[in-house]
Design a protein around this motif. Structure first.
Motif, PDB file in Angstrom:
ATOM      1  N   SER A  47     -10.612  60.953  22.989  1.00 31.63           N
ATOM      2  CA  SER A  47     -11.717  59.480  23.100  1.00 31.63           C
ATOM      3  C   SER A  47     -13.023  59.502  22.315  1.00 31.63           C
ATOM      4  CB  SER A  47     -11.278  59.086  24.768  1.00 31.63           C
ATOM      5  OG  SER A  47     -12.513  60.153  25.050  1.00 31.63           O
ATOM      6  N   ASN A 155       1.903  64.452  32.121  1.00 34.32           N
ATOM      7  CA  ASN A 155       0.732  63.332  32.480  1.00 34.32           C
ATOM      8  C   ASN A 155      -0.453  63.723  32.113  1.00 34.32           C
ATOM      9  OD1 ASN A 155       0.163  64.479  35.029  1.00 34.32           O
ATOM     10  ND2 ASN A 155       0.921  62.644  35.984  1.00 34.32           N
ATOM     11  N   CYS A 198       4.955  55.430  31.011  1.00 34.61           N
ATOM     12  CA  CYS A 198       4.035  54.770  29.521  1.00 34.61           C
ATOM     13  C   CYS A 198       4.478  53.706  28.460  1.00 34.61           C
ATOM     14  CB  CYS A 198       3.760  55.982  28.863  1.00 34.61           C
ATOM     15  SG  CYS A 198       1.500  55.990  28.370  1.00 34.61           S
ATOM     16  N   ALA A 202       1.583  56.892  24.627  1.00 27.21           N
ATOM     17  CA  ALA A 202       0.426  58.123  24.808  1.00 27.21           C
ATOM     18  C   ALA A 202       0.807  58.829  25.405  1.00 27.21           C
ATOM     19  CB  ALA A 202      -0.921  56.845  25.975  1.00 27.21           C
ATOM     20  N   LEU A 209      -1.982  64.126  24.802  1.00 34.16           N
ATOM     21  CA  LEU A 209      -2.345  62.432  25.107  1.00 34.16           C
ATOM     22  C   LEU A 209      -3.070  61.926  24.069  1.00 34.16           C
ATOM     23  CD1 LEU A 209      -2.082  60.091  27.731  1.00 34.16           C
ATOM     24  CD2 LEU A 209      -4.730  60.994  27.660  1.00 34.16           C
ATOM     25  N   ALA A 211      -5.291  59.614  23.258  1.00 35.37           N
ATOM     26  CA  ALA A 211      -6.360  59.281  23.742  1.00 35.37           C
ATOM     27  C   ALA A 211      -6.542  57.197  23.369  1.00 35.37           C
ATOM     28  CB  ALA A 211      -7.278  59.134  24.599  1.00 35.37           C
ATOM     29  N   CYS A 214      -3.985  55.178  24.869  1.00 38.12           N
ATOM     30  CA  CYS A 214      -4.326  55.337  26.599  1.00 38.12           C
ATOM     31  C   CYS A 214      -4.565  53.635  26.857  1.00 38.12           C
ATOM     32  CB  CYS A 214      -4.885  56.477  26.977  1.00 38.12           C
ATOM     33  SG  CYS A 214      -4.926  56.933  28.834  1.00 38.12           S
ATOM     34  N   CYS A 243       1.243  56.591  34.717  1.00 41.45           N
ATOM     35  CA  CYS A 243       1.564  58.233  34.614  1.00 41.45           C
ATOM     36  C   CYS A 243       1.511  58.577  36.074  1.00 41.45           C
ATOM     37  CB  CYS A 243       1.293  58.943  33.608  1.00 41.45           C
ATOM     38  SG  CYS A 243      -0.876  58.944  33.693  1.00 41.45           S
TER      39      CYS A 243
END
Length: 381
Positions: A47, A155, A198, A202, A209, A211, A214, A243
């Motif tokens: 992220s 998740n 989802c 993502a 994941l 990000a 997301c 999720c």
């Protein structure tokens, strides 16, 4: 020092101060997590909010002198909103995710860790600690998993048998040699409901994941929302619970043992249109205690505009035109232009055509063109 007896006393004390789960882990390097983080970095799945130094994120000895063990805690939070206000035509509402209900969880979890640290210091004078809640170097999920708090679900959340994944996590590295607890076996089995649910795909594979896709991350960004995701946001103002709400283990889980976590319905499910013109002072007064306020009001306002477009709320056209004409922030002007096109109507189209003649920001002009394209498609149909 009898550390076995001290551990038992710490567990008993933790329950007395409202800590819902506690576990003890070794302070060995998190090699498996290190490999995962390296892979995340290579794939561009991070992220950007994380600690960038992977070594620090996985080697406790780099951030704390002489680590001997790590104590992990979890606090269960509510999943249901009592007396939730209902949105309706002309009074559409947005929603903050459950992890942003009540007082900022960073504050609440740190208070518990500090209380626990004071208790241990009272028992062992030479004890030392490093406390972390979400923004620390270590990966909370990896520590909690090793400490037996729960298992790491598909998740990417820690899932506990008692509270599901509706738990806040925190930990403290210490120089005291506590016996580690046993990690919990994975109980997700063949279930893939979180991945299937989802909205943006993502969850690229179990426990991994992206990000950048997301919604929880996307709602916190400050720039223009990528086109691909604008219709996926729905009425989410901050975060995403899909999720979690899709997880069978979370069904029926709703814990309300911590008064400071209780949500104020009008705050966590607010009317959208008033958000467009909220002042900095009003935002701080209404939303400043939420963890979802940490990026300021701009992302919330942008998401509110996208939510109004999602609802195709024609009653918001006048307010969106005001944003397009008067807001000094290009991201909000441009997002309002796109939303006006999405909502449609003669008033919206006329406002876009007028704005096209006077707007000087190139990115906003691009968004105005996107808004006008909605009308071109309608004309073709």
């Amino acid at each position: 020092m009898d550390y076995g007896k001290l551990k038992e006393d710490i567990i008993a004390y933790s329950k007395s101060i409202g800590i819902d789960k506690i576990g003890f882990a070794s302070s060995d390097p998190f090699i498996e997590m290190k490999n995962l983080l390296i892979r995340q970095q290579e794939l561009g799945y991070q992220s950007g909010f994380e600690e960038k130094d992977i070594e620090k994120r996985t080697h406790p000895e780099l951030i704390f002198e002489g680590p001997r063990s790590i104590i992990a805690i979890a606090l269960a939070y509510p999943s249901k909103l009592p007396d939730a206000p209902r949105g309706k035509k002309g009074e559409r509402r947005g929603i903050f995710c459950r992890a942003s209900w009540g007082i900022d969880y960073h504050v609440l979890v740190r208070e518990k860790l500090e209380d626990l640290a004071r208790y241990i210091e009272g028992r062992v004078k030479q004890s030392r600690f490093k406390l972390m809640v979400d923004t620390g170097e270590l990966v909370d999920r990896a520590v909690a998993e090793r400490a037996g708090i729960g298992w790491s679900g598909k998740n990417c959340s820690i899932i506990t048998p008692e509270f599901g994944s509706y738990v806040y996590l925190g930990e403290m590295i210490t120089n005291l040699p506590f016996e580690p607890d046993t990690p919990m076996l994975d109980q997700c089995g063949d279930c893939n409901k979180c991945r299937d649910a989802c909205p943006t795909g993502a969850l690229v594979q179990p426990g991994q994941l992206d990000a950048q896709r997301c919604i929880a991350f996307l709602t916190q960004t400050k720039g223009f929302m990528p086109d691909e995701f604008r219709t996926k946001i729905g009425n989410r103002l901050y975060g995403c619970d899909t999720c979690q709400t899709s997880c069978p283990i979370n069904k029926g889980k709703d814990f309300r043992e911590h008064p400071k976590m209780e949500p104020a319905p009008e705050v966590v499910k607010p009317l959208l249109i008033p958000l467009l013109k909220i002042s900095n002072r009003e935002f701080r007064e209404s939303y400043g205690e939420l963890s979802g306020s940490w990026r300021g009001k701009k992302p919330i306002q942008r998401n509110a505009i996208l939510a109004l477009a999602h609802f195709k709320d024609s009653s918001a056209v006048g307010d969106l035109i005001d944003v397009l004409r008067k807001d000094v922030r290009p991201v909000l002007r441009g997002t309002a232009a796109w939303a006006l096109g999405k909502i449609g109507g003669d008033e919206a189209q006329e406002a876009l055509l007028k704005a096209q003649l006077v707007e000087e920001d190139n990115e906003v002009l691009v968004e105005i063109e996107k808004g006008l394209e909605f009308f071109a498609v309608k004309d073709e149909v």
